[in-house]
Design a protein around this motif. Structure first.
Motif, PDB file in Angstrom:
ATOM      1  N   ALA A 217     -25.003 -20.295  -3.266  1.00  0.00           N
ATOM      2  CA  ALA A 217     -23.777 -20.168  -4.053  1.00  0.00           C
ATOM      3  C   ALA A 217     -23.495 -18.710  -4.385  1.00  0.00           C
ATOM      4  O   ALA A 217     -22.331 -18.284  -4.438  1.00  0.00           O
ATOM      5  N   CYS A 218     -24.543 -17.914  -4.588  1.00  0.00           N
ATOM      6  CA  CYS A 218     -24.368 -16.489  -4.893  1.00  0.00           C
ATOM      7  C   CYS A 218     -23.919 -15.703  -3.673  1.00  0.00           C
ATOM      8  O   CYS A 218     -23.352 -14.611  -3.805  1.00  0.00           O
ATOM      9  N   LEU A 219     -24.161 -16.235  -2.492  1.00  0.00           N
ATOM     10  CA  LEU A 219     -23.758 -15.555  -1.262  1.00  0.00           C
ATOM     11  C   LEU A 219     -22.318 -15.865  -0.871  1.00  0.00           C
ATOM     12  O   LEU A 219     -21.756 -15.234   0.030  1.00  0.00           O
ATOM     13  N   ARG A 220     -21.710 -16.865  -1.568  1.00  0.00           N
ATOM     14  CA  ARG A 220     -20.333 -17.267  -1.259  1.00  0.00           C
ATOM     15  C   ARG A 220     -19.379 -16.782  -2.341  1.00  0.00           C
ATOM     16  O   ARG A 220     -19.782 -16.541  -3.474  1.00  0.00           O
ATOM     17  N   PRO A 221     -18.091 -16.690  -2.024  1.00  0.00           N
ATOM     18  CA  PRO A 221     -17.107 -16.407  -3.077  1.00  0.00           C
ATOM     19  C   PRO A 221     -17.071 -17.573  -4.068  1.00  0.00           C
ATOM     20  O   PRO A 221     -17.200 -18.731  -3.668  1.00  0.00           O
ATOM     21  N   PRO A 222     -16.888 -17.300  -5.358  1.00  0.00           N
ATOM     22  CA  PRO A 222     -16.845 -18.381  -6.338  1.00  0.00           C
ATOM     23  C   PRO A 222     -15.536 -19.158  -6.262  1.00  0.00           C
ATOM     24  O   PRO A 222     -14.531 -18.655  -5.735  1.00  0.00           O
ATOM     25  N   VAL A 223     -15.534 -20.367  -6.788  1.00  0.00           N
ATOM     26  CA  VAL A 223     -14.318 -21.164  -6.866  1.00  0.00           C
ATOM     27  C   VAL A 223     -13.320 -20.458  -7.797  1.00  0.00           C
ATOM     28  O   VAL A 223     -13.677 -20.074  -8.917  1.00  0.00           O
ATOM     29  N   ASN A 224     -12.101 -20.274  -7.348  1.00  0.00           N
ATOM     30  CA  ASN A 224     -11.092 -19.532  -8.118  1.00  0.00           C
ATOM     31  C   ASN A 224      -9.904 -20.437  -8.432  1.00  0.00           C
ATOM     32  O   ASN A 224      -8.747 -20.069  -8.265  1.00  0.00           O
ATOM     33  N   LEU A 225     -10.191 -21.645  -8.903  1.00  0.00           N
ATOM     34  CA  LEU A 225      -9.164 -22.647  -9.115  1.00  0.00           C
ATOM     35  C   LEU A 225      -8.188 -22.248 -10.223  1.00  0.00           C
ATOM     36  O   LEU A 225      -6.995 -22.561 -10.144  1.00  0.00           O
ATOM     37  N   TRP A 226      -8.667 -21.553 -11.252  1.00  0.00           N
ATOM     38  CA  TRP A 226      -7.798 -21.202 -12.375  1.00  0.00           C
ATOM     39  C   TRP A 226      -6.617 -20.339 -11.915  1.00  0.00           C
ATOM     40  O   TRP A 226      -5.474 -20.597 -12.258  1.00  0.00           O
ATOM     41  N   ASN A 227      -6.910 -19.295 -11.138  1.00  0.00           N
ATOM     42  CA  ASN A 227      -5.836 -18.433 -10.643  1.00  0.00           C
ATOM     43  C   ASN A 227      -4.871 -19.205  -9.741  1.00  0.00           C
ATOM     44  O   ASN A 227      -3.657 -18.982  -9.758  1.00  0.00           O
ATOM     45  N   GLU A 228      -5.442 -20.125  -8.973  1.00  0.00           N
ATOM     46  CA  GLU A 228      -4.599 -20.945  -8.098  1.00  0.00           C
ATOM     47  C   GLU A 228      -3.645 -21.804  -8.922  1.00  0.00           C
ATOM     48  O   GLU A 228      -2.451 -21.900  -8.623  1.00  0.00           O
ATOM     49  N   LEU A 229      -4.175 -22.422  -9.986  1.00  0.00           N
ATOM     50  CA  LEU A 229      -3.339 -23.270 -10.836  1.00  0.00           C
ATOM     51  C   LEU A 229      -2.311 -22.445 -11.598  1.00  0.00           C
ATOM     52  O   LEU A 229      -1.234 -22.931 -11.922  1.00  0.00           O
ATOM     53  N   ALA A 230      -2.673 -21.207 -11.913  1.00  0.00           N
ATOM     54  CA  ALA A 230      -1.764 -20.330 -12.653  1.00  0.00           C
ATOM     55  C   ALA A 230      -0.734 -19.670 -11.743  1.00  0.00           C
ATOM     56  O   ALA A 230       0.115 -18.909 -12.218  1.00  0.00           O
ATOM     57  N   GLY A 231      -0.837 -19.936 -10.443  1.00  0.00           N
ATOM     58  CA  GLY A 231       0.115 -19.376  -9.498  1.00  0.00           C
ATOM     59  C   GLY A 231      -0.094 -17.911  -9.212  1.00  0.00           C
ATOM     60  O   GLY A 231       0.812 -17.220  -8.753  1.00  0.00           O
ATOM     61  N   GLN A 232      -1.302 -17.420  -9.492  1.00  0.00           N
ATOM     62  CA  GLN A 232      -1.581 -16.007  -9.262  1.00  0.00           C
ATOM     63  C   GLN A 232      -2.113 -15.820  -7.849  1.00  0.00           C
ATOM     64  O   GLN A 232      -2.928 -16.616  -7.362  1.00  0.00           O
TER      65      GLN A 232
END
Length: 502
Positions: A217-232
Motif C-alpha cells: 500500500a505504501c508503494l502505491r498512490p493512496p485513494v484520493n476519493l475526497w478530491n474526486e467527490l469535491a470535483g477537484q
C-alpha cells in the motif's frame, strides 16, 4: 524598523505525500526559508535521496514524525486489530463491538487449517458462538427495555439504539478473536515503519501477510476519493511512502526474543509452580471477594525488569513471579536480561518490557472485551500475557439478572472444552477461537496522572461494567496505599448506574 508582530504568520499547509511533507518540514527547520520556499525546494529535488541519506544512513529518526498517513485495514481479525494497536504513539479506532451488531460478521480462518478436518472443528466452534450471540440478544434486549422504560426525554430511535448498545455490551462476550473487523489509523511514518517491522516479525501468518500488504500500500498512490467527490482535479499520482516501504523488513530480534524468553522462563521457574498453566487456573466465575486488580508495592528496578520479562511469557501473576525473582542472585537476574538482549541488532529498539520505572504498577486480570477498551490508553506501558482459556471467563451481571446465565455458561464451557481439543491439532486456530468473555492478564505501568485519568474516565456511568469495576478497584487500591492521592481521584462506584446514558 520592522516589528516582530508585523512579520508573524500562521499558515495551514495542505496535505502532501508524507515523505515529501516530512522532507519539507525537516528542511524548513534547517534553513531560513519560508515554508513556501521549502516546499518549492522539495518539489524540485529528490526526496528519495534525502530519506536514504538522513533517515536510513544517518539515523535521523525524528524526521519521520513530520509525515503522517491515513491507513485503513478492512476485514481483519479482532486479534490482528489488537496487534495493530500495539504502538505507544498510535491514533485510530476499530469497528466497535459495543455499538454494532456482529451477528452477520465473518471470521478469519487460518490458511494452515483450510480444507482439513481441523477447519470443520474450528468452524463448528465459531458457528456455535455466533448462534448463542444471536439467540441471547433478543431476550436480553427485552429484559433491559422492561427494566429501563423509555423516558420522555428520549426519542424512540435514541432509546432503541441505547438499549441495543447495552445488549451488545453483553453479547460481545461471545465474539471470538477470529471475528472480522475494520481499523482506521492516522500515524506518523515513523510509527508506520515500526508497525510494519512488528507485523513482519510476528509468528502469526495473518499479521505477516498484513505487514506485506501494508508495504504494498505504501508503494502505491493512496485513494484520493475526497478530491474526486469535491470535483477537484487530481494531480500526479505519487506513491504513499515508497522509500519507507522498500526498507521495511522483519526483525530477527523481535521474531525470536519472546520465544527465547519463554524457553528460559520454563527452565528458571521449574519447580516453582509458575511454569504450569494448571497452577494459575481460576474458577469460571469471579467470587465477590476476588479482585481483578493488584497494585504492586514499589520494588527495585532490576527486580521489576526481570519479573516483567518473565511475566510476559507466562500466565502467572506478577506478584508471584516477583517473589521468586527477589530470591535470585544478581547473576540469575542478569542471565534473564541477557536472554532478552542476546539477539538484539544495532538498529533494534529494546522490547517494551524494558520500559520500567513507573511508580504505579497494576496487574489486572479481566475479560478480553473490557480489556480491549483499556488497551486504547497510550500514556502507560502495557505488558500483555498471551490469550488463553486457563483463567476462566467472566459472566456479565445483566445475563444473571435476565435469567440467561445458564445458556451463557453452557456455551462458554462447551467452547472451552472444544478449544482445548482444537489446540491438539492447531495452536493457531485455538487462539483465534477464544471468545471475548475469557480473561487475559495484563500489566499496566503508569504515573499518577494516567492512573487518575483511567480511574475517572473508565469508572463513569457511560462505561462497560467490566472496566468500570477495574477502574474503581484502581481508585480503591490507590486510596488504601496513598490516601491523599486516592482522595484526588474522582471515580464513580460501579453500583452507581445509568443504563440509558451513552
Amino acid at each position: 524598523m520592522t516589528t516582530v508582530g508585523s512579520q508573524r504568520r500562521v499558515i495551514a499547509v495542505a496535505p502532501m505525500p508524507p515523505e515529501k511533507s516530512a522532507y519539507a518540514l525537516a528542511r524548513y527547520s534547517r534553513s531560513p526559508d519560508s515554508i513556501e520556499d521549502s516546499i518549492r525546494w522539495v518539489h524540485a529535488h529528490s526526496s528519495e535521496r534525502f530519506w536514504e541519506q538522513f533517515y536510513f544512513d544517518y539515523g535521523h529518526a525524528s524526521i519521520a514524525d513530520l509525515g503522517h498517513v491515513i491507513v485503513c485495514f478492512e476485514h481483519i481479525s479482532e486479534l490482528a486489530a489488537i496487534r495493530l494497536e500495539d504502538e505507544p504513539l498510535w491514533d485510530g479506532q476499530a469497528k466497535s463491538s459495543r455499538y454494532q451488531n456482529f451477528a452477520s460478521s465473518t471470521w478469519y480462518v487460518p490458511d494452515s487449517i483450510r480444507g482439513t478436518e481441523t477447519e470443520g472443528i474450528y468452524q463448528g466452534i465459531l458457528r456455535s458462538l455466533a448462534n448463542v450471540y444471536r439467540t441471547l440478544h433478543e431476550p436480553l434486549t427485552r429484559f433491559l427495555s422492561e427494566r429501563e422504560p423509555r423516558p420522555e426525554s428520549m426519542t424512540p430511535a435514541q432509546y432503541q439504539r441505547t438499549i441495543a448498545a447495552r445488549a451488545f455490551d453483553v453479547t460481545r462476550y461471545l465474539l471470538p478473536l477470529a471475528a472480522c473487523t475494520n481499523v482506521g489509523q492516522v500515524v506518523s511514518i515513523r510509527t508506520l515503519e515500526k508497525q510494519m517491522t512488528r507485523l513482519l516479525s510476528s509468528p502469526l501468518p495473518e499479521l505477516r501477510a498484513i505487514g506485506e500488504e501494508l508495504k504494498e500500500a505504501c508503494l502505491r498512490p493512496p485513494v484520493n476519493l475526497w478530491n474526486e467527490l469535491a470535483g477537484q482535479a487530481a494531480g500526479p499520482a505519487e506513491p504513499l511512502a515508497p522509500t519507507l516501504a522498500r526498507h521495511a523488513k522483519a526483525s530477527a530480534y523481535q521474531a525470536e526474543v519472546y520465544r527465547d524468553l519463554a524457553r528460559h522462563a520454563r527452565e528458571v521457574l521449574k519447580g516453582t509452580g509458575l511454569d504450569q498453566p494448571d497452577s494459575v487456573r481460576a474458577p469460571n466465575r469471579l467470587r465477590k471477594q476476588d479482585d481483578p486488580v493488584d497494585l504492586i508495592e514499589p520494588h527495585h528496578p532490576l527486580d521489576e525488569l526481570v519479573a516483567t520479562l518473565l511475566y510476559r511469557v507466562t500466565q502467572a501473576p506478577y506478584r508471584h513471579i516477583l517473589a521468586v525473582v527477589r530470591e535470585w542472585t544478581e547473576k540469575q537476574k542478569r542471565d534473564t536480561i541477557e536472554v532478552a538482549l542476546r539477539k538484539r541488532g544495532p538498529y533494534d529498539e529494546l522490547v517494551k518490557e524494558f520500559r520500567s520505572g513507573y511508580a504505579f504498577v497494576f496487574d489486572i486480570l479481566m475479560d478480553i472485551g473490557g480489556w480491549r477498551d483499556l488497551h486504547r490508553h497510550r500514556r502507560c506501558q502495557q505488558v500483555q500475557q498471551n490469550f488463553t482459556t486457563v483463567h476462566g471467563y467472566d459472566i456479565p451481571p445483566a445475563l444473571v439478572q435476565a435469567g440467561l446465565e445458564r445458556d451463557y455458561r453452557d456455551a462458554m464451557d462447551a467452547v472451552k472444552a472444544d478449544i482445548e481439543r482444537l489446540r491438539e491439532t492447531s495452536q493457531e486456530a485455538a487462539l483465534y477461537a477464544i471468545p471475548f468473555g475469557f480473561r487475559v492478564r495484563c500489566l499496566f505501568k503508569m504515573d499518577f496522572a494516567e492512573a487518575e485519568y483511567i480511574a475517572k474516565l473508565r469508572s463513569g456511568v457511560k462505561g462497560h461494567w467490566s472496566y468500570r469495576t477495574v477502574a474503581w478497584s484502581m481508585k480503591r487500591k490507590l486510596a488504601e496505599r496513598y490516601p491523599m492521592l486516592g482522595d484526588l481521584v474522582q471515580a464513580t462506584p460501579p453500583d452507581v448506574e445509568d443504563t440509558l446514558t451513552r
